[in-house]
Design a protein around this motif. Sequence first.
Motif, PDB file in Angstrom:
ATOM      1  N   LEU A  18       5.491  -5.153   1.128  1.00  0.00           N
ATOM      2  CA  LEU A  18       6.733  -5.854   0.798  1.00  0.00           C
ATOM      3  C   LEU A  18       7.939  -4.933   0.981  1.00  0.00           C
ATOM      4  O   LEU A  18       8.947  -5.320   1.559  1.00  0.00           O
ATOM      5  N   ALA A  19       7.829  -3.707   0.516  1.00  0.00           N
ATOM      6  CA  ALA A  19       8.920  -2.730   0.631  1.00  0.00           C
ATOM      7  C   ALA A  19       8.838  -1.925   1.925  1.00  0.00           C
ATOM      8  O   ALA A  19       9.772  -1.210   2.257  1.00  0.00           O
ATOM      9  N   ALA A  20       7.710  -2.036   2.637  1.00  0.00           N
ATOM     10  CA  ALA A  20       7.456  -1.247   3.853  1.00  0.00           C
ATOM     11  C   ALA A  20       7.604   0.240   3.563  1.00  0.00           C
ATOM     12  O   ALA A  20       8.263   0.978   4.290  1.00  0.00           O
ATOM     13  N   ARG A  21       6.953   0.675   2.464  1.00  0.00           N
ATOM     14  CA  ARG A  21       7.033   2.075   2.029  1.00  0.00           C
ATOM     15  C   ARG A  21       5.655   2.563   1.599  1.00  0.00           C
ATOM     16  O   ARG A  21       4.820   1.791   1.149  1.00  0.00           O
ATOM     17  N   VAL A  22       5.472   3.872   1.710  1.00  0.00           N
ATOM     18  CA  VAL A  22       4.269   4.533   1.216  1.00  0.00           C
ATOM     19  C   VAL A  22       4.608   5.149  -0.129  1.00  0.00           C
ATOM     20  O   VAL A  22       5.684   5.714  -0.310  1.00  0.00           O
ATOM     21  N   TRP A  44       9.486   2.653  -7.851  1.00  0.00           N
ATOM     22  CA  TRP A  44       9.679   1.216  -7.722  1.00  0.00           C
ATOM     23  C   TRP A  44       8.392   0.538  -8.151  1.00  0.00           C
ATOM     24  O   TRP A  44       7.360   1.185  -8.327  1.00  0.00           O
ATOM     25  N   CYS A  45       8.455  -0.743  -8.364  1.00  0.00           N
ATOM     26  CA  CYS A  45       7.245  -1.456  -8.785  1.00  0.00           C
ATOM     27  C   CYS A  45       6.953  -2.585  -7.813  1.00  0.00           C
ATOM     28  O   CYS A  45       7.841  -3.099  -7.129  1.00  0.00           O
ATOM     29  N   LEU A  51      -0.191  -4.340  -1.906  1.00  0.00           N
ATOM     30  CA  LEU A  51      -0.671  -2.980  -1.666  1.00  0.00           C
ATOM     31  C   LEU A  51      -1.937  -2.929  -0.829  1.00  0.00           C
ATOM     32  O   LEU A  51      -2.796  -3.799  -0.925  1.00  0.00           O
ATOM     33  N   SER A  52      -2.020  -1.876  -0.032  1.00  0.00           N
ATOM     34  CA  SER A  52      -3.255  -1.543   0.679  1.00  0.00           C
ATOM     35  C   SER A  52      -3.327  -0.021   0.740  1.00  0.00           C
ATOM     36  O   SER A  52      -2.297   0.653   0.613  1.00  0.00           O
TER      37      SER A  52
END
Length: 75
Positions: A18-22, A44-45, A51-52
């Motif tokens: 969703l956030a395109a972040r690690v 962030w939450c 998540l993957s």
Amino acid sequence: MGEGEGEHAIGAIVYDCLAARVGEVMDREEGVYFLRPVSGGQEWCTRLENLSPATASVRLSDAVAQVNANSRRRI
């Protein structure tokens, strides 16, 4: 609460689609995961379904993006 299928342990490195972040899992509560960038920064939450596990290529891409962002800020 034991780890159920699909859950990520505290300390796991995951990709938030969703956030395109690690991020690194810092905590979790009732299906909400609290993440922070691996190199440090603001948490962030997100929810479990976003998540993957972060693959090596995703982690590398994120690290390169962070270095590029930092270099642009210094200009």
